[in-house]
Design a protein around this motif. Structure first.
Motif, PDB file in Angstrom:
ATOM      1  N   ASP A 155       0.839  -1.194   0.000  1.00  0.00           N
ATOM      2  CA  ASP A 155       0.000   0.000   0.000  1.00  0.00           C
ATOM      3  C   ASP A 155       0.875   1.245   0.000  1.00  0.00           C
ATOM      4  O   ASP A 155       1.636   1.477   0.942  1.00  0.00           O
ATOM      5  CB  ASP A 155      -0.910  -0.024   1.228  1.00  0.00           C
ATOM      6  CG  ASP A 155      -1.958   1.072   1.174  1.00  0.00           C
ATOM      7  OD1 ASP A 155      -1.586   2.231   0.875  1.00  0.00           O
ATOM      8  OD2 ASP A 155      -3.133   0.776   1.410  1.00  0.00           O
ATOM      9  N   SER A 180      -4.509   1.394  -1.812  1.00  0.00           N
ATOM     10  CA  SER A 180      -3.957   2.691  -1.434  1.00  0.00           C
ATOM     11  C   SER A 180      -5.086   3.378  -0.708  1.00  0.00           C
ATOM     12  O   SER A 180      -5.764   4.246  -1.231  1.00  0.00           O
ATOM     13  CB  SER A 180      -3.508   3.480  -2.657  1.00  0.00           C
ATOM     14  OG  SER A 180      -2.900   4.677  -2.210  1.00  0.00           O
ATOM     15  N   LYS A 206       1.536  14.384   9.925  1.00  0.00           N
ATOM     16  CA  LYS A 206       2.345  14.105   8.734  1.00  0.00           C
ATOM     17  C   LYS A 206       3.821  14.089   9.098  1.00  0.00           C
ATOM     18  O   LYS A 206       4.273  14.906   9.897  1.00  0.00           O
ATOM     19  CB  LYS A 206       2.094  15.173   7.665  1.00  0.00           C
ATOM     20  CG  LYS A 206       0.795  14.941   6.890  1.00  0.00           C
ATOM     21  CD  LYS A 206       0.630  15.957   5.777  1.00  0.00           C
ATOM     22  CE  LYS A 206      -0.043  17.191   6.330  1.00  0.00           C
ATOM     23  NZ  LYS A 206      -0.627  18.090   5.360  1.00  0.00           N
ATOM     24  N   SER A 255       0.092   4.191   0.490  1.00  0.00           N
ATOM     25  CA  SER A 255      -0.214   5.160   1.558  1.00  0.00           C
ATOM     26  C   SER A 255       0.364   4.730   2.911  1.00  0.00           C
ATOM     27  O   SER A 255       0.268   5.464   3.883  1.00  0.00           O
ATOM     28  CB  SER A 255      -1.727   5.374   1.663  1.00  0.00           C
ATOM     29  OG  SER A 255      -2.387   4.175   2.017  1.00  0.00           O
ATOM     30  N   LEU A 256       0.966   3.518   2.950  1.00  0.00           N
ATOM     31  CA  LEU A 256       1.549   3.058   4.216  1.00  0.00           C
ATOM     32  C   LEU A 256       3.074   2.949   4.145  1.00  0.00           C
ATOM     33  O   LEU A 256       3.697   2.270   4.959  1.00  0.00           O
ATOM     34  CB  LEU A 256       0.953   1.692   4.611  1.00  0.00           C
ATOM     35  CG  LEU A 256      -0.560   1.654   4.851  1.00  0.00           C
ATOM     36  CD1 LEU A 256      -1.039   0.227   5.072  1.00  0.00           C
ATOM     37  CD2 LEU A 256      -0.957   2.523   6.039  1.00  0.00           C
ATOM     38  N   TYR A 282      -5.350   4.380   2.807  1.00  0.00           N
ATOM     39  CA  TYR A 282      -5.283   5.020   4.132  1.00  0.00           C
ATOM     40  C   TYR A 282      -4.741   6.440   4.007  1.00  0.00           C
ATOM     41  O   TYR A 282      -3.567   6.647   3.750  1.00  0.00           O
ATOM     42  CB  TYR A 282      -4.450   4.155   5.077  1.00  0.00           C
ATOM     43  CG  TYR A 282      -5.017   2.760   5.127  1.00  0.00           C
ATOM     44  CD1 TYR A 282      -6.161   2.495   5.855  1.00  0.00           C
ATOM     45  CD2 TYR A 282      -4.468   1.736   4.350  1.00  0.00           C
ATOM     46  CE1 TYR A 282      -6.737   1.242   5.857  1.00  0.00           C
ATOM     47  CE2 TYR A 282      -5.029   0.476   4.348  1.00  0.00           C
ATOM     48  CZ  TYR A 282      -6.164   0.230   5.102  1.00  0.00           C
ATOM     49  OH  TYR A 282      -6.734  -1.003   5.085  1.00  0.00           O
ATOM     50  N   ASN A 283      -5.657   7.383   4.161  1.00  0.00           N
ATOM     51  CA  ASN A 283      -5.297   8.762   3.842  1.00  0.00           C
ATOM     52  C   ASN A 283      -5.512   9.719   4.992  1.00  0.00           C
ATOM     53  O   ASN A 283      -5.697  10.907   4.786  1.00  0.00           O
ATOM     54  CB  ASN A 283      -6.091   9.223   2.615  1.00  0.00           C
ATOM     55  CG  ASN A 283      -5.834   8.297   1.455  1.00  0.00           C
ATOM     56  OD1 ASN A 283      -4.684   8.012   1.129  1.00  0.00           O
ATOM     57  ND2 ASN A 283      -6.900   7.772   0.854  1.00  0.00           N
ATOM     58  N   ASP A 284      -5.501   9.203   6.212  1.00  0.00           N
ATOM     59  CA  ASP A 284      -5.620  10.121   7.336  1.00  0.00           C
ATOM     60  C   ASP A 284      -4.334  10.951   7.400  1.00  0.00           C
ATOM     61  O   ASP A 284      -3.234  10.399   7.387  1.00  0.00           O
ATOM     62  CB  ASP A 284      -5.789   9.349   8.645  1.00  0.00           C
ATOM     63  CG  ASP A 284      -5.968  10.286   9.817  1.00  0.00           C
ATOM     64  OD1 ASP A 284      -7.106  10.456  10.260  1.00  0.00           O
ATOM     65  OD2 ASP A 284      -4.960  10.875  10.269  1.00  0.00           O
ATOM     66  N   ASN A 285      -4.461  12.262   7.422  1.00  0.00           N
ATOM     67  CA  ASN A 285      -3.233  13.060   7.493  1.00  0.00           C
ATOM     68  C   ASN A 285      -3.239  14.052   8.651  1.00  0.00           C
ATOM     69  O   ASN A 285      -2.699  15.145   8.540  1.00  0.00           O
ATOM     70  CB  ASN A 285      -2.961  13.747   6.148  1.00  0.00           C
ATOM     71  CG  ASN A 285      -4.127  14.608   5.739  1.00  0.00           C
ATOM     72  OD1 ASN A 285      -5.075  14.763   6.512  1.00  0.00           O
ATOM     73  ND2 ASN A 285      -4.073  15.178   4.544  1.00  0.00           N
ATOM     74  N   ASN A 314      -2.818   5.774  10.372  1.00  0.00           N
ATOM     75  CA  ASN A 314      -3.049   4.935   9.187  1.00  0.00           C
ATOM     76  C   ASN A 314      -2.750   3.465   9.474  1.00  0.00           C
ATOM     77  O   ASN A 314      -3.458   2.584   8.987  1.00  0.00           O
ATOM     78  CB  ASN A 314      -2.207   5.437   8.011  1.00  0.00           C
ATOM     79  CG  ASN A 314      -2.801   6.704   7.416  1.00  0.00           C
ATOM     80  OD1 ASN A 314      -4.018   6.886   7.422  1.00  0.00           O
ATOM     81  ND2 ASN A 314      -1.951   7.597   6.922  1.00  0.00           N
TER      82      ASN A 314
END
Lengths: 248, 319
Positions: B62, B174, B182, B64-65, B176-179, B72
């Motif tokens: 992924d 893709s 950051k 996003s990871l 996991y978009n918790d932001n 995430n």
């Protein structure tokens, strides 16, 4: 800005740890209780925000009346007010739920917990509280800078340091480095006198779900005596580490 | 119902503590008659896990990871834990796992025990032994959630090889978009072993007299492939960075071998390193408290003993 610092009442770092009642209870006899060191770094950082940005600093602990002396100490160090949630803190999940009920009534922008307490070493309450409230969370935090709602923080990682950006509201897990030990505020007589006049509210507990219990304690086995090796015979140490301990 | 293990990796490679977590999961699965499912995230070598006995491997790829963020990772693992109907989750007690596991526990409404040092005392009810009072004691904790999470302390249960033929399922997402948090930058010392990952730790105290003498510690550490650490006064005086401070308010150490040089052994220091298996002390003060907890000791001058030890170890290693 409203800052909440969560405080644990823990045995002094030099305490001898003993148990009573068939090893079911911690023996508090002769033990001095202190502000959990990780929480104390966080409290000092909060007092800096009070001095610089006029933040209102509240300290909270979850526990019985025996925790009140350390809350008074926090007030003497400079916190504006103190809250004790009257609940027998046995489980991290339940403690986080007690804190959540306070946080839903008040509105805190920054919540500081120690990265872990030095008694149960669970390291869970801060993260659980953040998740329950939907706040951002950064633990092992060694620096935090605020600019309006923007947060820049540093976190200690295995073998290095990570720089993170986030925004308020946030929960952080404090540790040494957030302030230095030499920065810790020692209460002076004026602080101690003022602390007597500051509010210390006692709140009733809310229903919470206990997900674990501590049933039995045990002390590490007594260590056999050290095997001494002559400084002129270092080969013997290498042989012991290789053949006996099998670690090299 | 399944036992679910998260096998942590770094730059695509599993950490040793992940094999220990999988071994722990295998033992738990055998005792409770459940399947063992292992999750890896962006690992390049999920097949390696077959050496430790899983029934199924979920290899998640992924984008996003790629960078670790607690939210995430908690979101991802909670999603797969629900899909697999995990009854017990097992993770290692690494800094990253300890960071996201409280979030995960709330998401799964689960009981949580960190720093677990041995296989469960009982499965039903689930009772585990964990370290507390910063290694000055242990406690038995009963986990009462309908789902429960166990974080295993490094080097406590051990790595146990057990071959299996797991079904390896690759999952490409893709998702996991918790932001909320950051990562801006990571500043890591390259080429040295970190205290958390090290099998051997070489640690120096005030007895070394000054930062200019740290080549003694570094020389011994590099000969052994060890991490370097220090006592609290040494980091307080600025001889060494805070990240090397081990003890009650510093980093905990759970290595196989801990070598203390010129460290007297204050109670807070001993608490922090007590989880290490074998302890060696080198100190010229025979009354130093460290001798009471050490397995092996040399009463002697570090400036004399350490260079000799380093030379002898070099010779031993090249045999």
């Amino acid at each position: 800005m409203n800052v909440l610092v969560c405080i644990s009442n823990v045995p002094d770092t030099t305490s001898k740890i003993n148990f009573i009642d068939n090893d079911k209870l911690f023996d508090t006899n002769g033990v001095q209780f202190i502000i959990n060191p990780n929480d104390e770094f966080g409290l000092t950082r909060a007092i800096w925000l009070q001095q610089k940005d006029q933040a209102i600093v509240t300290v909270v602990t979850v526990g019985d009346i025996s925790c009140e002396p350390i809350l008074r100490k926090c007030l003497a160090i400079g916190a504006n007010k103190a809250v004790r949630i009257d609940y027998n803190a046995l489980d991290g999940f339940a403690v986080a739920e007690q804190l959540k009920s306070l946080c839903e009534k008040e509105s805190y922008d920054l919540i500081i917990c120690g990265r872990e307490s030095i008694d149960y070493n669970g390291g869970m309450v801060g993260g659980m509280l953040a998740q329950m409230l939907g706040f951002s969370y950064i633990t092992n935090c060694i620096s935090i800078d605020l600019n309006g709602n923007e947060v820049e923080a540093k976190r200690e990682i295995d073998g290095g340091i990570e720089t993170l950006s986030s925004s308020l509201p946030i929960v952080i897990g404090a540790q040494k480095g957030l302030v230095e030990e030499s920065d810790l505020i020692i209460p002076n007589m004026r602080g101690i006198m003022q602390a007597r006049q500051k509010p210390l509210d006692v709140l009733a507990s809310v229903n919470s779900s206990v997900k674990s219990s501590v049933d039995q304690f045990e002390k590490p086995p007594v260590k056999g005596s050290v095997k001494l090796v002559d400084p002129e015979n270092i080969d013997e140490l290498i042989s012991l580490l290789h053949n006996e301990a099998k670690v090299i | 119902m399944a036992i679910l293990v998260y096998a942590e990796s770094q730059n695509g490679k599993f950490k040793k503590s992940s094999y220990e977590a999988v071994s722990y999961g295998r033992a738990l699965a055998d005792e409770s008659n459940q399947n063992l499912v292992v999750i890896s995230i962006n690992s390049e070598e999920p097949k390696v896990l077959a050496n430790y006995g899983p029934d199924k491997v979920l290899s998640i790829k992924d984008a996003s990871l790629i960078n670790f963020t607690a939210q995430n990772f908690a979101n991802a693992i909670s999603e797969y834990a629900k899909k697999e109907e995990a009854s017990i989750l097992v993770l290692s007690s690494t800094a990253d796992s300890k960071y996201f596991v409280p979030l995960l526990a709330v998401k799964l409404d689960a009981g949580l025990a960190s720093n677990v040092v041995s296989s469960p005392i009982s499965i039903s009810p689930l009772v585990v032994k964990r370290s507390c009072f910063t290694n000055k004691a242990f406690n038995n904790t009963t986990l009462k959630g309908s789902t429960n999470i166990i974080c295993v302390l490094s080097n406590s249960f051990g790595v146990h090889e057990k071959q299996s033929q797991p079904e390896i399922i690759e999952v490409n997402t893709s998702a996991y978009n918790d932001n909320k948090v950051k990562v801006k930058s990571v500043d890591k010392v390259i080429g040295t072993v970190s205290i958390a990952d090290a099998d051997i730790v070489v640690s120096g105290g005030r007895g070394l007299k000054g930062p200019e003498n740290w080549h003694l510690i570094e020389g011994l550490a590099s000969t052994l492939g060890a991490a370097t650490a220090c006592s609290k006064p040494v980091s307080d005086m600025g001889w060494r960075p805070h990240t090397e401070h081990v003890g009650q308010t510093g980093k905990p150490v759970a290595s196989n071998l801990y070598i203390a040089i010129g460290i007297s052994g204050a109670i807070q220091h001993l608490a922090g390193i007590n989880a290490s298996k074998v302890k060696v002390v080198i100190n010229n003060d025979s009354e130093a408290p460290f001798f009471k907890v050490a397995d092996y000791g040399i009463i002697g001058d570090a400036f004399d003993v350490v260079p000799k030890l380093t030379e002898k170890l070099k010779a031993f290693k090249s045999q």
